[in-house]
Design a protein around this motif. Structure first.
Motif, mmCIF file in Angstrom:
data_model
loop_
_atom_site.group_PDB
_atom_site.id
_atom_site.type_symbol
_atom_site.label_atom_id
_atom_site.label_comp_id
_atom_site.label_asym_id
_atom_site.label_seq_id
_atom_site.Cartn_x
_atom_site.Cartn_y
_atom_site.Cartn_z
ATOM 1 N N LEU B 232 0.863 -1.189 0.000
ATOM 2 C CA LEU B 232 0.000 0.000 0.000
ATOM 3 C C LEU B 232 0.899 1.239 0.000
ATOM 4 O O LEU B 232 1.770 1.365 0.864
ATOM 5 N N PRO B 233 0.723 2.145 -0.969
ATOM 6 C CA PRO B 233 1.525 3.372 -0.944
ATOM 7 C C PRO B 233 1.142 4.242 0.272
ATOM 8 O O PRO B 233 0.054 4.073 0.839
ATOM 9 N N PRO B 234 2.036 5.155 0.681
ATOM 10 C CA PRO B 234 1.794 5.943 1.904
ATOM 11 C C PRO B 234 0.423 6.609 1.962
ATOM 12 O O PRO B 234 -0.232 6.604 3.005
ATOM 13 N N HIS B 235 -0.020 7.133 0.823
ATOM 14 C CA HIS B 235 -1.305 7.832 0.754
ATOM 15 C C HIS B 235 -2.451 6.879 1.148
ATOM 16 O O HIS B 235 -3.361 7.243 1.883
ATOM 17 N N LEU B 236 -2.391 5.630 0.655
ATOM 18 C CA LEU B 236 -3.442 4.669 0.982
ATOM 19 C C LEU B 236 -3.271 4.117 2.396
ATOM 20 O O LEU B 236 -4.244 3.764 3.062
ATOM 21 N N GLN B 237 -2.003 4.041 2.844
ATOM 22 C CA GLN B 237 -1.776 3.616 4.234
ATOM 23 C C GLN B 237 -2.451 4.577 5.211
ATOM 24 O O GLN B 237 -3.078 4.168 6.190
ATOM 25 N N ASP B 238 -2.299 5.874 4.930
ATOM 26 C CA ASP B 238 -2.922 6.879 5.801
ATOM 27 C C ASP B 238 -4.428 6.699 5.829
ATOM 28 O O ASP B 238 -5.062 6.753 6.891
ATOM 29 N N ALA B 239 -4.991 6.492 4.626
ATOM 30 C CA ALA B 239 -6.447 6.317 4.535
ATOM 31 C C ALA B 239 -6.859 5.044 5.276
ATOM 32 O O ALA B 239 -7.894 5.018 5.947
#
Lengths: 260, 277
Positions: B232-239
């Motif tokens: 999961l890229p960082p942006h999706l990890q945050d989500a």
């Protein structure tokens, strides 16, 4: 003398039919027009930003700003007491529509919106003496007060890094509001003749704070649009230019400028 | 920064679902002999499509933020839609919204706003019915997916990277690893394509969501699918964190005996209120 100017511009790729912000005020009958005021009663101005990820959000935002201007919210409890009636109005409007299966499902989650209301009160003796202001906010629509070319107040967000894409917003679906009531913020202060107030939805508010953090004075750019001869088309061209420079997030823009 | 491209009608992204329609999908799901893996797959894909449609629904209709394709693999490899979408590889989400095979009425339990729970009738769209026939040509379906994705990327080179979701019991008759690697190496200017896997198993075991290692995985099929899945890229990890998932930084787009509907919530098409769940 007080002046109020409103500028609006839709998200890139959208038209004004897709614009989901709302504003309302009790000062002028039309935007971009200087008008004398009646200092016996307070002025009210409200903006709201309907959330993209909900449907009929523009209608919900519209209901919230009209409600504030007609009868200002005074606390979280006050909003809580009156939200059922607003939700009923929203639902009554939706019931007049014939909806496809997906629209029905989306409507069941409710519409969501910020709301920011500002009330200006006047000293009984003279406009020149200034007066008091009070504001209420839910979400990330912002108020800035500028005096003698300096930012003196930012509310409810004070730093650009505080913006994110998932604020708690007021919903037409009452169950969704449980976590919202702790996010209702109230502030008040004084104003003096010559002050400027800016009510901005989140994208342009984030730009405004970013510019301030660089030591710049973004209000000088905005106030020019309120000068005679400036209009929404010029404002839109400027928005396009700062979007092209990646200085502004692509979102609906509402900018209300009040000079007292 | 990667995975930050705006998803809009002028710069849409695409979802490509790969659905296992092989004979082994006839077997029971998660230790339940009365419920087939094919039934679970049909539920997952119909729910994913329903959520994609609803995400794009506005007062004036559907906004085409996404183009969607569904490739089946079993007796044959190819587009799996029926009816007016038949043979189409990628279609705008508005066409999918308008063309379910049928609408079923189901009962949803909802809060009545006064502390109680009531049953509410809702419409549930069906695009896919369970299918289970023949082998599991997973490598071939990945090759077909690669061809479709290359065409998409030449049309929308700056899009948010397409997301490929493979839903399978993980018993391939052809080794898919090489073609999976090739898919993961394709990219738009905003980052590499994301390949996620949903493992539907006959084994009774706790669901696993977005693991950060193989420790919780119970068999070699699960491990193979995990190894093929993108991080999961960082942006999706945050989500994902905001949705309550335990994220440690190297979590992959893999789930075991669970669905992946929340991935749709991870995508940013505009303000998503924190109190919208």
């Amino acid at each position: 003398m007080i002046s109020l100017h409103c500028f609006t511009y839709p998200k890139r790729g959208n038209t004004m039919n897709d614009y989901e912000d709302a504003f309302f005020y009790t000062i002028n009958k039309s935007a971009s027009q200087k008008s004398p005021i009646n200092t016996d009663s307070p002025y009210r101005i409200a903006i709201a930003d309907g959330a993209t990820e909900s449907s009929f959000a523009a209608e919900w935002a519209w209901l919230l700003v009209h409600e504030y201007v007609n009868n200002p919210f005074t606390s979280a409890k006050d909003i809580q007491n009156r939200i059922q009636d607003l939700s009923n109005q929203w639902n009554d409007y939706i019931k007049t529509k014939k909806l496809a299966w997906y629209a029905e499902e989306k409507v069941s989650t409710g519409a969501f919106s910020t709301v920011l209301g500002l009330e200006l009160k006047f000293q009984a003796s003279s406009f020149a003496n200034g007066g008091l202001w009070s504001a209420i906010a839910v979400g990330d629509s912002c108020l800035f007060q500028v005096r003698r070319n300096s930012l003196v107040y930012a509310f409810p967000i004070e730093k650009s890094q505080e913006f994110n894409n998932s604020p708690a917003l007021i919903s037409s679906n009452l169950e969704r509001n449980v976590p919202v009531w702790t996010h209702v913020l109230l502030r008040s202060g004084e104003w003096k003749s010559g002050d400027e107030f800016y009510l901005l939805t989140d994208a342009i508010a984030a730009w405004f704070l970013n510019e301030c953090e660089k030591g710049l004075r973004p209000w000088q750019t905005l106030i020019k649009f309120s000068q005679d001869g400036e209009d929404n088309i010029t404002f839109g061209k400027w928005i396009d230019s700062i979007r092209a420079q990646s200085k502004l997030k692509n979102d609906d823009v509402t900018c209300i400028i009040i000079t007292v | 920064m990667a995975y930050t491209a705006e998803i809009s009608r002028v710069n849409p992204t695409c979802f490509l679902f790969l659905i296992d329609q092989s004979g082994s999908m006839e077997d029971g799901w998660a230790g339940d002999k009365n419920r087939k893996k094919a039934d679970e797959l049909a539920l997952i894909i119909n729910r994913l499509l329903q959520n994609l449609v609803i995400k794009c629904a506005k007062a004036d209709g559907i906004r085409d933020y996404f183009y969607v394709g569904v490739l089946g693999y079993g007796a044959r490899v190819g587009p799996a839609f029926s009816g007016s979408l038949r043979l189409k590889e990628l279609v705008p989400i508005s066409e999918i919204a308008k063309n379910p095979a049928r609408l079923e009425e189901r009962v949803k339990r909802v809060d009545d706003g006064a502390g109680g729970i009531i049953n509410q009738k809702v419409k549930f769209p069906i695009w896919f019915d369970p299918v289970a026939d023949n082998g599991t040509p997973m490598s071939e379906v990945f090759a077909e997916a690669e061809r479709i994705l290359k065409q998409w990327l030449s049309r929308f080179p700056n899009c948010f990277p397409p997301i490929v979701i493979n839903i399978t019991d993980g018993e391939p008759t052809t080794n898919p690893s090489g073609n999976a690697t090739r898919i993961r190496s394709l990219s738009s200017s905003d980052g590499k394509i994301l390949l996620f896997n949903i493992h539907i198993s006959d084994k009774k075991a706790n669901p696993v969501m977005f693991p950060a290692g193989e420790k919780e995985l119970i068999d070699n099929y699960a491990k193979m699918l995990y190894s093929m899945s993108s991080e999961l890229p960082p942006h999706l990890q945050d989500a994902a964190k905001k949705q309550g998932y335990s994220i440690t930084g190297s979590n992959r787009g893999f789930v075991f005996n669970a669905d992946m509907t929340h991935v749709i919530d991870f995508l940013d098409i505009g303000t998503r209120p924190s109190n919208l769940r």
